[in-house]
Design a protein around this motif. Sequence first.
Motif, PDB file in Angstrom:
ATOM      1  N   GLY A 475      -5.212   0.907  10.601  1.00 13.70           N
ATOM      2  CA  GLY A 475      -5.388   1.836  11.714  1.00 13.70           C
ATOM      3  C   GLY A 475      -6.324   1.281  12.759  1.00 13.70           C
ATOM      4  O   GLY A 475      -6.809   0.160  12.656  1.00 13.70           O
ATOM      5  N   ALA A 476      -6.598   2.086  13.802  1.00 12.17           N
ATOM      6  CA  ALA A 476      -7.497   1.769  14.915  1.00 12.17           C
ATOM      7  C   ALA A 476      -6.841   0.885  15.967  1.00 12.17           C
ATOM      8  O   ALA A 476      -7.334   0.793  17.087  1.00 12.17           O
ATOM      9  CB  ALA A 476      -8.808   1.138  14.438  1.00 12.17           C
ATOM     10  N   ALA A 477      -5.748   0.204  15.633  1.00 12.66           N
ATOM     11  CA  ALA A 477      -5.004  -0.636  16.579  1.00 12.66           C
ATOM     12  C   ALA A 477      -3.649  -0.949  15.956  1.00 12.66           C
ATOM     13  O   ALA A 477      -3.485  -0.831  14.736  1.00 12.66           O
ATOM     14  CB  ALA A 477      -5.779  -1.914  16.886  1.00 12.66           C
ATOM     15  N   PRO A 478      -2.678  -1.378  16.750  1.00 16.73           N
ATOM     16  CA  PRO A 478      -1.346  -1.685  16.188  1.00 16.73           C
ATOM     17  C   PRO A 478      -1.387  -2.913  15.279  1.00 16.73           C
ATOM     18  O   PRO A 478      -2.073  -3.893  15.575  1.00 16.73           O
ATOM     19  CB  PRO A 478      -0.489  -1.966  17.432  1.00 16.73           C
ATOM     20  N   LEU A 479      -0.657  -2.852  14.187  1.00 18.27           N
ATOM     21  CA  LEU A 479      -0.499  -3.990  13.284  1.00 18.27           C
ATOM     22  C   LEU A 479       0.818  -4.677  13.627  1.00 18.27           C
ATOM     23  O   LEU A 479       1.849  -4.021  13.749  1.00 18.27           O
ATOM     24  CB  LEU A 479      -0.476  -3.518  11.829  1.00 18.27           C
ATOM     25  N   SER A 480       0.793  -5.993  13.774  1.00 17.79           N
ATOM     26  CA  SER A 480       1.998  -6.711  14.168  1.00 17.79           C
ATOM     27  C   SER A 480       3.079  -6.577  13.095  1.00 17.79           C
ATOM     28  O   SER A 480       2.787  -6.481  11.904  1.00 17.79           O
ATOM     29  CB  SER A 480       1.692  -8.185  14.422  1.00 17.79           C
ATOM     30  N   GLU A 481       4.331  -6.596  13.546  1.00 16.29           N
ATOM     31  CA  GLU A 481       5.452  -6.451  12.626  1.00 16.29           C
ATOM     32  C   GLU A 481       5.498  -7.596  11.626  1.00 16.29           C
ATOM     33  O   GLU A 481       5.827  -7.389  10.454  1.00 16.29           O
ATOM     34  CB  GLU A 481       6.759  -6.393  13.419  1.00 16.29           C
ATOM     35  N   GLU A 482       5.187  -8.798  12.077  1.00 15.67           N
ATOM     36  CA  GLU A 482       5.267  -9.954  11.183  1.00 15.67           C
ATOM     37  C   GLU A 482       4.293  -9.844  10.019  1.00 15.67           C
ATOM     38  O   GLU A 482       4.642 -10.128   8.869  1.00 15.67           O
ATOM     39  CB  GLU A 482       5.003 -11.241  11.962  1.00 15.67           C
ATOM     40  N   VAL A 483       3.063  -9.405  10.312  1.00 12.47           N
ATOM     41  CA  VAL A 483       2.063  -9.243   9.252  1.00 12.47           C
ATOM     42  C   VAL A 483       2.489  -8.136   8.299  1.00 12.47           C
ATOM     43  O   VAL A 483       2.394  -8.283   7.075  1.00 12.47           O
ATOM     44  CB  VAL A 483       0.673  -8.934   9.857  1.00 12.47           C
ATOM     45  N   ALA A 484       2.949  -7.022   8.851  1.00  9.69           N
ATOM     46  CA  ALA A 484       3.378  -5.898   8.011  1.00  9.69           C
ATOM     47  C   ALA A 484       4.543  -6.296   7.104  1.00  9.69           C
ATOM     48  O   ALA A 484       4.567  -5.945   5.914  1.00  9.69           O
ATOM     49  CB  ALA A 484       3.779  -4.716   8.888  1.00  9.69           C
ATOM     50  N   MET A 485       5.509  -7.036   7.641  1.00  8.49           N
ATOM     51  CA  MET A 485       6.658  -7.454   6.836  1.00  8.49           C
ATOM     52  C   MET A 485       6.257  -8.451   5.760  1.00  8.49           C
ATOM     53  O   MET A 485       6.767  -8.417   4.641  1.00  8.49           O
ATOM     54  CB  MET A 485       7.739  -8.046   7.743  1.00  8.49           C
ATOM     55  N   PHE A 486       5.315  -9.335   6.082  1.00  9.52           N
ATOM     56  CA  PHE A 486       4.849 -10.327   5.106  1.00  9.52           C
ATOM     57  C   PHE A 486       4.262  -9.643   3.872  1.00  9.52           C
ATOM     58  O   PHE A 486       4.620  -9.957   2.731  1.00  9.52           O
ATOM     59  CB  PHE A 486       3.818 -11.244   5.757  1.00  9.52           C
ATOM     60  N   PHE A 487       3.355  -8.695   4.096  1.00  9.26           N
ATOM     61  CA  PHE A 487       2.748  -8.004   2.956  1.00  9.26           C
ATOM     62  C   PHE A 487       3.762  -7.090   2.259  1.00  9.26           C
ATOM     63  O   PHE A 487       3.718  -6.924   1.034  1.00  9.26           O
ATOM     64  CB  PHE A 487       1.517  -7.210   3.414  1.00  9.26           C
ATOM     65  N   GLY A 488       4.683  -6.506   3.027  1.00  4.81           N
ATOM     66  CA  GLY A 488       5.737  -5.707   2.413  1.00  4.81           C
ATOM     67  C   GLY A 488       6.613  -6.541   1.497  1.00  4.81           C
ATOM     68  O   GLY A 488       7.038  -6.084   0.435  1.00  4.81           O
ATOM     69  N   ASP A 489       6.877  -7.803   1.896  1.00  7.28           N
ATOM     70  CA  ASP A 489       7.672  -8.702   1.052  1.00  7.28           C
ATOM     71  C   ASP A 489       6.936  -9.076  -0.229  1.00  7.28           C
ATOM     72  O   ASP A 489       7.553  -9.514  -1.206  1.00  7.28           O
ATOM     73  CB  ASP A 489       8.026  -9.973   1.831  1.00  7.28           C
ATOM     74  N   LEU A 490       5.607  -8.898  -0.229  1.00  8.67           N
ATOM     75  CA  LEU A 490       4.815  -9.132  -1.441  1.00  8.67           C
ATOM     76  C   LEU A 490       4.582  -7.829  -2.213  1.00  8.67           C
ATOM     77  O   LEU A 490       3.717  -7.768  -3.093  1.00  8.67           O
ATOM     78  CB  LEU A 490       3.474  -9.774  -1.080  1.00  8.67           C
ATOM     79  N   GLY A 491       5.333  -6.802  -1.854  1.00  9.69           N
ATOM     80  CA  GLY A 491       5.225  -5.526  -2.571  1.00  9.69           C
ATOM     81  C   GLY A 491       4.091  -4.648  -2.107  1.00  9.69           C
ATOM     82  O   GLY A 491       3.795  -3.628  -2.727  1.00  9.69           O
ATOM     83  N   MET A 492       3.431  -5.032  -1.002  1.00  3.12           N
ATOM     84  CA  MET A 492       2.309  -4.253  -0.487  1.00  3.12           C
ATOM     85  C   MET A 492       2.716  -3.657   0.865  1.00  3.12           C
ATOM     86  O   MET A 492       2.490  -4.263   1.911  1.00  3.12           O
ATOM     87  CB  MET A 492       1.063  -5.125  -0.347  1.00  3.12           C
TER      88      MET A 492
END
Length: 728
Positions: A475-492
Amino acid sequence: MNVAFLLGIASPFSGRQLNNNTTGNEKIILKKQVLLSNGCCNIVYRVTPTNCKLAKDQWKAAEKNEKTFQANSNEWSDKELLPKHPNGNGLYHLLTNKFKPTKEKWTQDGKKRQETLLNLFFDNVQGLNGVQNRVALAKRSRDGTWYKWTWKQYGELVVKTANGLLALGFTYGDHVTILSANCPEWLFADLATMCLGGSTAGIYPNDVAEQIVFINQNFDAKFFFVDSLKQLVRLKPFLNQLTKLIYIIVLSLETDNQEERDMVETDSRIISYARLLELGKTYSERSPNYVEENARKITPDTFCMTVYTSGTTGQPKGACYSHQNIYCVGTTIAEELNCQGRDILLSFLPLCHVAERIQSLFLAIAGKCSVYFAESIQRVREELPQVRPTIFMCVPRVWEKLYQALQAEFETTTGMKRHLLHQTLLFGRLARLHRNYGKSISRAAMFEWLILSLLVVRKIRVTIGLDRCHTFASGAAPLSEEVAMFFGDLGMDVRQVYGQSESTGIIAYSPKRAIRPGNTGKVPSVIQVKLGDNNEILCKGPNVFLGYYKDPGASKTALDEDGYLHTGDVGMFDEEGFLWVTDRLKDLIKTAGGKFVAPQKIENRLKMYPGISHVVVIGDRRPYCVALITLDESQLKNICTKAQIIVQPVEEVVKNRKVLQLVDSYVQQVNDGLASYEQIKYYKLLPEDFTIEREEMTPTLKIRRKQIEQRYKEWIDSMYSVASSGSS
């Protein structure tokens, strides 16, 4: 009267016995509707005996008779019955549409219970939720071990602090400021003030002295909590300006500095926190239960807290909150995360920012969570494996740092290990799309992902300290899609939380198993959101602040006549109801050609490349866009390796031709995905990163565009005065 009529529709219970304790001849003094999950309506009755003569102005008498009628009960209770005609009740619901799914809570003495965090806090302290002896707070001691406080001890220290303030002359409505790093005493002072009907304002520990003085004066503070005498020495030239201060409470008087000792002797307003607790212990003997009793009576509309904005565009403004605001946010998040009193949180963002207040105070109390205090935001990566939080909430910059560190480590792997990592990310993406988008996945692929989760993902999560974490948030600022997808691909799956200080930090958040990188999620049911002029996001609900402290002009600008908060963010809703925030209205760049450019989108894309720390895109009223770029010094070795040069100081690296060629390739790749008017035509590599100390960043690691553009004005102008190589 034994027949009830509501809006001309007969009650399905008319003319029959309400329950086993009634005869059917009692008078109905109150009818309340409770909406059930199946769309039907329960009619809830309050009745009086048949011999009670009820007049319109005799409600108290009626309530007294009702209490007598329920002589076998210590607490008032509503008489609820299942609907006799479900279909009829459904029709009633469609016709009236005025039901609320909530049910009022009543105390044992027949008074309405106030819906405040203070009530929830003392419920935890008194053991009403079964957490009295569980760990509430923990802080690392000097020998490296964790010193812990249970909820019972937490409550005792809050009460002592409150009584100490009373002993010093605190009165209802007084204001308190807190200048300290994150620690339990911060929360003790915060809650103690609220228990007495006062309000608090936090101050960033690294704020300049002039700003600290401004907040104290603007907030009319009478009591000032400071974590050390070292902080007071910084303020020494300005203390005589703080004429409204009655006492300055220093959390620790330990010092070897003579100047600091002299301050204690020369300023009679300075006392230690230990002394405050002693005064509180003595004062409490007069009325041991006063603080809790007073706290439980405070109404939701009472002003209790001010969060001063970090000032990305100028002098900070104080966003004022009521008890309703903080209760709404705390309970909404706790219910969404299904907190059951077993969760662990890591506190490291400044407590004077609403994001950390949500985590360490609102959620911690409403969700009965344990809060562990990190030594500093710089040591988060070292603290995570030791604390192993179950809920991890932080700002995008922390996720970006973790992403860059993991990417750098992945690049050093070879052979079978590299193959396993590639397979993990591949099957992890399939699993992520299945979890959050409902995409089909074969049993074989799912089995492969489960095996890789055990062999690879678990080791990664153990290494970074998130092995038992079930909720990841940014929160507090937008998180880039690439970072979000990377951690999502690791199950997070990282849940995006969207809000601002004026909305008590919450407007929308990603729902579980529907986490879509790039959007901010969905709006909770207690909040209303609509799009205004220029697609500006407007928000209304119990989360919206009271206004800015002593700034009616700014308050009128932020809140319209209908109670909607004008966020200043540009957004849209998609077909599934997800809210997308495209940019800040004030950050939008309008080029000399009249084209609008959203800088954050470009900056976030470029920051994803290894070694890039920060990017600031400039171009407002200019013929084209340019950028200031800084390098991440912690990744300097990797940058030099990629550029095939020996490791050098960052001042030399930014001048190296091979490094410039490497960054050129990054910029070109980003430009390929942009419209011509959005593309970065020139850029400058700066010899140093942006810092909080130079006021180029806020304490929550957001860039201050105005200050950066002023500081590097000559660098920026040079990119418009010459039309040569973009990597000059």
